[in-house]
Scaffold this motif. Structure first.
Motif, PDB file in Angstrom:
ATOM      1  N   VAL A  33       0.459  -0.825  -0.168  1.00 58.73           N
ATOM      2  CA  VAL A  33      -0.053  -0.148   0.139  1.00 58.73           C
ATOM      3  C   VAL A  33       1.113   1.157  -0.003  1.00 58.73           C
ATOM      4  O   VAL A  33       0.469   2.175  -1.097  1.00 58.73           O
ATOM      5  CB  VAL A  33      -0.827  -0.427   1.095  1.00 58.73           C
ATOM      6  N   ALA A  34       2.350   1.096   0.566  1.00 61.67           N
ATOM      7  CA  ALA A  34       2.927   2.308   1.086  1.00 61.67           C
ATOM      8  C   ALA A  34       3.477   2.398  -0.555  1.00 61.67           C
ATOM      9  O   ALA A  34       3.657   3.434  -1.122  1.00 61.67           O
ATOM     10  CB  ALA A  34       4.149   2.554   1.722  1.00 61.67           C
ATOM     11  N   LYS A  35       3.741   1.521  -1.586  1.00 59.91           N
ATOM     12  CA  LYS A  35       4.347   1.506  -2.497  1.00 59.91           C
ATOM     13  C   LYS A  35       3.181   2.776  -3.635  1.00 59.91           C
ATOM     14  O   LYS A  35       3.345   3.095  -4.621  1.00 59.91           O
ATOM     15  CB  LYS A  35       4.725   0.372  -3.255  1.00 59.91           C
ATOM     16  N   ALA A  36       1.715   1.907  -2.725  1.00 63.97           N
ATOM     17  CA  ALA A  36       0.855   2.362  -4.269  1.00 63.97           C
ATOM     18  C   ALA A  36       1.144   4.243  -3.897  1.00 63.97           C
ATOM     19  O   ALA A  36       0.567   4.667  -5.108  1.00 63.97           O
ATOM     20  CB  ALA A  36      -0.634   1.080  -4.068  1.00 63.97           C
ATOM     21  N   LEU A  37       0.914   4.288  -2.930  1.00 62.77           N
ATOM     22  CA  LEU A  37       0.899   5.848  -2.819  1.00 62.77           C
ATOM     23  C   LEU A  37       2.008   6.616  -2.715  1.00 62.77           C
ATOM     24  O   LEU A  37       1.719   7.731  -3.703  1.00 62.77           O
ATOM     25  CB  LEU A  37       0.515   5.553  -1.222  1.00 62.77           C
ATOM     26  N   ARG A  38       3.082   6.143  -2.257  1.00 60.66           N
ATOM     27  CA  ARG A  38       4.014   6.462  -3.493  1.00 60.66           C
ATOM     28  C   ARG A  38       3.695   7.108  -4.853  1.00 60.66           C
ATOM     29  O   ARG A  38       4.390   7.642  -5.100  1.00 60.66           O
ATOM     30  CB  ARG A  38       5.375   6.067  -3.513  1.00 60.66           C
ATOM     31  N   GLY A  39       3.115   5.509  -5.737  1.00 60.42           N
ATOM     32  CA  GLY A  39       3.345   6.115  -6.967  1.00 60.42           C
ATOM     33  C   GLY A  39       2.292   6.739  -7.278  1.00 60.42           C
ATOM     34  O   GLY A  39       2.105   7.952  -8.425  1.00 60.42           O
ATOM     35  N   LEU A  40       1.162   7.203  -6.813  1.00 59.90           N
ATOM     36  CA  LEU A  40       0.558   7.662  -6.508  1.00 59.90           C
ATOM     37  C   LEU A  40       0.949  10.366  -6.515  1.00 59.90           C
ATOM     38  O   LEU A  40       0.883  10.393  -7.013  1.00 59.90           O
ATOM     39  CB  LEU A  40      -0.439   8.432  -6.020  1.00 59.90           C
TER      40      LEU A  40
END
Length: 192
Positions: A33-40
């Motif tokens: 989830v942290a990686k997805a947030l970083r992608g955003l």
């Protein structure tokens, strides 16, 4: 606006993943989830760079490309110890919490900065149509107003069209400034 709403949902998923650490599911979810947030956040910075030249500062690459971003030693550990080290490494990083803070701010400030020019533009279009719409509008709704103009006659509808033209032009003029402010805000909060 959509990017801010998506980021807010993902940031709340991060908090949910953190609350599931005690049942061990969170150790697998937190890094994802942290990686997805970083992608955003990277997407927000890229849009600011493309539209206004306000992007990440020099040397601030994406999370996936930075050495040690996911704590490579933890990724090499097999099984549960690797998951625990990876999740705790992500939670110790300041950038994770800056991304989370940006998502909260993007939900409110990004929405506001996007909606004000859009509303001005839409209200301007509605005002331009007022000379055509005023008679059915007034007959349907008693005591009708457009902005600060009371709609009673065709003359007041023409005044409303003039005000609508001003609002439409104001919406078109303020739009780029609002997007630039959104890009500057993102860069300031993300610290890169």
């Amino acid at each position: 606006m959509l990017l801010g709403w998506t980021a807010a949902v993902v940031s709340w998923l991060l908090i949910t993943a953190i609350t599931t650490l005690f049942i061990w599911v969170g150790f697998a979810l937190v890094p994802l989830v942290a990686k997805a947030l970083r992608g955003l956040t990277d997407c927000q910075l890229r849009l600011g760079q493309r539209w206004y030249g306000i992007g990440p500062s020099k040397g601030a690459g994406s999370w996936e490309r930075r050495p040690g971003a996911l704590d490579d030693r933890a990724a090499e550990d097999p099984g549960v110890p690797g998951l625990v080290k990876g999740a705790l490494g992500v939670l110790r990083r300041h950038s994770t919490w800056r991304d989370w803070a940006w998502a909260q701010i993007a939900l409110v400030a990004g929405w506001f900065l996007a909606i004000v020019p859009l509303l001005l533009f839409a209200m301007g279009l509605f005002g331009l149509l007022m000379p055509v719409l005023w008679d059915p509008w007034v007959s349907t709704w008693d005591n009708s107003w457009y902005g600060f103009i009371r709609l009673e006659t065709a003359r007041s509808a023409n005044w409303a069209a003039g005000l609508g033209a001003v609002w439409l032009l104001l919406g078109l003029w303020i739009g780029p400034y609002a997007l630039r402010a959104q890009a500057k805000l993102a860069r300031a909060v993300l610290g890169r």
